[in-house]
Every structure is written in structure tokens, then in C-alpha cells.
Design a protein around this motif. Structure first.
Motif, short mmCIF file in Angstrom:
data_model
loop_
_atom_site.label_atom_id
_atom_site.label_comp_id
_atom_site.label_asym_id
_atom_site.label_seq_id
_atom_site.Cartn_x
_atom_site.Cartn_y
_atom_site.Cartn_z
N SER A 26 26.15 27.12 34.97
CA SER A 26 25.12 27.89 35.67
C SER A 26 25.38 27.81 37.18
CB SER A 26 23.74 27.32 35.35
OG SER A 26 23.62 26.02 35.93
N TYR A 27 24.65 28.65 37.90
CA TYR A 27 24.73 28.60 39.36
C TYR A 27 24.34 27.21 39.86
CZ TYR A 27 24.03 29.98 44.23
OH TYR A 27 24.12 30.07 45.60
N ALA A 28 23.27 26.66 39.28
CA ALA A 28 22.80 25.34 39.70
C ALA A 28 23.85 24.27 39.42
CB ALA A 28 21.48 25.00 38.98
N ARG A 29 24.56 24.37 38.30
CA ARG A 29 25.60 23.38 37.98
C ARG A 29 26.73 23.47 38.99
NH1 ARG A 29 28.20 19.59 37.80
NH2 ARG A 29 29.52 18.85 36.15
N TRP A 30 27.15 24.68 39.36
CA TRP A 30 28.17 24.84 40.39
C TRP A 30 27.70 24.23 41.71
CZ3 TRP A 30 33.15 26.23 40.31
CH2 TRP A 30 33.64 26.93 39.19
N GLN A 31 26.46 24.51 42.07
CA GLN A 31 25.90 24.00 43.32
C GLN A 31 25.91 22.47 43.33
OE1 GLN A 31 22.01 25.72 43.71
NE2 GLN A 31 22.40 26.38 45.80
N GLU A 32 25.47 21.89 42.25
CA GLU A 32 25.42 20.43 42.13
C GLU A 32 26.81 19.83 42.27
OE1 GLU A 32 24.88 17.42 38.40
OE2 GLU A 32 23.47 19.08 38.52
N HIS A 33 27.77 20.42 41.60
CA HIS A 33 29.15 19.90 41.66
C HIS A 33 29.71 19.99 43.09
CE1 HIS A 33 33.30 19.07 40.70
NE2 HIS A 33 33.62 20.18 41.33
N LEU A 34 29.58 21.14 43.70
CA LEU A 34 30.16 21.36 45.03
C LEU A 34 29.48 20.54 46.12
CD1 LEU A 34 30.62 25.22 44.78
CD2 LEU A 34 32.42 23.47 44.62
N ALA A 35 28.24 20.14 45.89
CA ALA A 35 27.49 19.36 46.89
C ALA A 35 27.78 17.87 46.82
CB ALA A 35 26.00 19.61 46.72
N ARG A 36 28.52 17.43 45.81
CA ARG A 36 28.83 16.01 45.69
C ARG A 36 29.66 15.56 46.90
NH1 ARG A 36 32.17 15.64 41.21
NH2 ARG A 36 32.40 13.46 41.72
N PRO A 37 29.33 14.41 47.49
CA PRO A 37 30.10 13.93 48.65
C PRO A 37 31.58 13.78 48.32
CG PRO A 37 28.10 12.65 48.37
CD PRO A 37 28.23 13.53 47.15
N GLY A 38 32.41 14.37 49.16
CA GLY A 38 33.84 14.23 49.02
C GLY A 38 34.52 15.36 48.27
N VAL A 39 33.80 16.13 47.47
CA VAL A 39 34.41 17.26 46.77
C VAL A 39 34.80 18.30 47.82
CG1 VAL A 39 34.02 19.18 45.17
CG2 VAL A 39 33.22 16.88 44.59
N GLU A 40 36.05 18.69 47.81
CA GLU A 40 36.53 19.67 48.78
C GLU A 40 37.36 20.74 48.09
OE1 GLU A 40 36.88 16.83 52.74
OE2 GLU A 40 38.67 17.87 52.03
N THR A 41 37.22 21.96 48.60
CA THR A 41 38.02 23.09 48.14
C THR A 41 38.82 23.59 49.33
OG1 THR A 41 36.35 23.70 46.51
CG2 THR A 41 37.95 25.39 47.11
N TRP A 42 40.14 23.67 49.15
CA TRP A 42 41.04 24.18 50.18
C TRP A 42 41.65 25.46 49.65
CZ3 TRP A 42 41.82 22.07 55.03
CH2 TRP A 42 41.11 20.89 55.27
N VAL A 43 41.65 26.50 50.48
CA VAL A 43 42.06 27.83 50.04
C VAL A 43 43.27 28.29 50.84
CG1 VAL A 43 41.30 30.21 49.68
CG2 VAL A 43 39.64 28.34 49.50
N ALA A 44 44.26 28.82 50.12
CA ALA A 44 45.41 29.46 50.77
C ALA A 44 45.10 30.94 50.93
CB ALA A 44 46.67 29.29 49.92
N TYR A 45 45.36 31.46 52.11
CA TYR A 45 45.16 32.88 52.39
C TYR A 45 46.49 33.48 52.84
CZ TYR A 45 40.16 31.85 52.64
OH TYR A 45 38.88 31.45 52.36
N GLU A 46 46.72 34.71 52.45
CA GLU A 46 47.84 35.47 53.00
C GLU A 46 47.25 36.69 53.69
OE1 GLU A 46 52.18 37.37 51.95
OE2 GLU A 46 50.79 37.03 50.30
N HIS A 47 47.41 36.73 55.01
CA HIS A 47 46.85 37.81 55.82
C HIS A 47 45.38 38.07 55.47
CE1 HIS A 47 50.68 38.72 57.68
NE2 HIS A 47 51.24 38.71 56.49
N GLY A 48 44.61 36.99 55.31
CA GLY A 48 43.17 37.10 55.08
C GLY A 48 42.75 37.24 53.63
#
Length: 190
Positions: free
Chosen positions: A65-87
């Protein structure tokens, strides 16, 4: 009775920052940049998850659910790094710190259109280096002593080799029968 297929899973780790063998850095004209998604966004994280994993049967988070995603992403230390090519988002790496100085690379991959062009090596190098430095960003966390991940025979054809070239070593291999379910694609019918 559903059909099954054998799937081999390799668990891999680095036990020292010196294990990391970075890939070459793309030149500035390539338009490749790696940036942390500093604002936790369930919509964006789910987009990355389905766009990267849809063709290779990533299904475990589809029912979240949206709430489960929110809970996971808000955990201290969880990080998402994204590669972009020309935006344009090309791929991502998700880091999840665990107990006793362990960081897991939970998800890593590229959107299909960006595979086989050297972006993955650079993204994995940046994500792994960040995993080794994660304690610096989150005071009170133990210094990283081990970075680990798992990959399997369902992943892209370059996945295992990329991990090995970056200095990850296999510490466990297992093969199990798994249900042969169709890959959901990034959207139904893709």
C-alpha cells in the motif's frame, strides 16, 4: 498445478571498503548523473521498482500500500540513489542499513532501455561507495563492516558479472524451484 522453474540465487558481499573496484566514470558529455532521492516518495519509488523490475519478475512489493511504501522509505538510513541520463531516470539502487554495521543493497537495476551501456557499473560503484559511508550520514549508526546483496538467474544477463567486477564475492549459492509466473512488465501488457 502451476509450473515451476529452477532459479539460482547468489548471495554476495564485500567486507571492506577496499573490496570496491569502481567502474569508469562516464564522461561529462554522456549526461549521466547519480543523485539521491532525498525526499521519500512512494510514487517515485514504486515507479522505479516496476520500471526496473517489471521485466524480471520483481513482484514482492507490488501489493504494498501507499502507507507501507511510506513507512519503508521513512526508516532511518534507507536511501534511494537514481541514475539519470540527460534528466531521464535510467535506474536506481536502494540501500537498507541493518544491525551490526551491515548494509544491504536491496534493489539495484536499470530500466531496460538503459542496459548494456555502462551505466550500471557506475551506478553500482556509487551505491556501494555510499553503503560504505552510510554511518557518517546517520549519527549513532555503527560504521559499515559489510555490504551485501543477492542476485539471481532471473536478473539481467550482466548482473552477476557487474557485481563481481565491482568486487563482490559469492558467499552462498542456492537453487530452488519457483513458480513460473509471467513477468508483470512495468504496466499491464507492456
Amino acid at each position: 498445478m502451476p509450473t515451476t522453474r529452477p532459479v539460482t540465487t547468489w548471495s554476495m558481499a564485500q567486507t571492506s571498503p577496499q573490496d570496491l573496484r569502481p567502474s569508469r566514470v562516464p564522461d561529462s558529455s554522456s549526461g549521466i548523473r547519480i543523485e539521491r532521492a532525498a525526499v521519500p516518495s512512494p510514487e517515485f519509488s514504486r515507479f522505479l521498482y516496476t520500471a526496473v523490475g517489471g521485466d524480471i519478475s520483481w513482484t514482492d512489493r507490488l501489493p504494498w500500500s501507499y502507507a507501507r511504501w511510506q513507512e519503508h522509505l521513512a526508516r532511518p538510513g534507507v536511501e534511494t540513489w537514481v541514475a539519470y541520463e540527460h534528466g531521464t531516470p535510467a535506474g536506481y539502487v536502494e540501500l537498507d542499513p541493518q544491525d551490526e554495521g551491515v548494509v544491504e543493497i536491496v534493489y539495484f537495476g536499470l530500466l531496460p532501455a538503459f542496459q548494456g551501456r555502462g551505466i550500471g557499473g557506475h551506478l553500482l560503484s556509487c551505491g556501494t561507495a555510499r553503503a560504505w559511508d552510510l554511518a557518517e550520514r546517520w549519527p549513532g549508526r555503527e560504521a559499515t563492516r559489510r555490504v551485501w546483496l543477492h542476485t539471481c538467474s532471473k536478473d539481467g544477463p550482466h548482473a552477476l558479472g557487474n557485481y563481481e567486477r565491482r568486487g563482490f564475492r559469492v558467499f552462498e549459492t542456492r537453487t530452488e524451484e519457483e513458480p513460473d509466473v509471467p513477468a508483470p512488465g512495468p504496466w499491464p501488457g507492456a
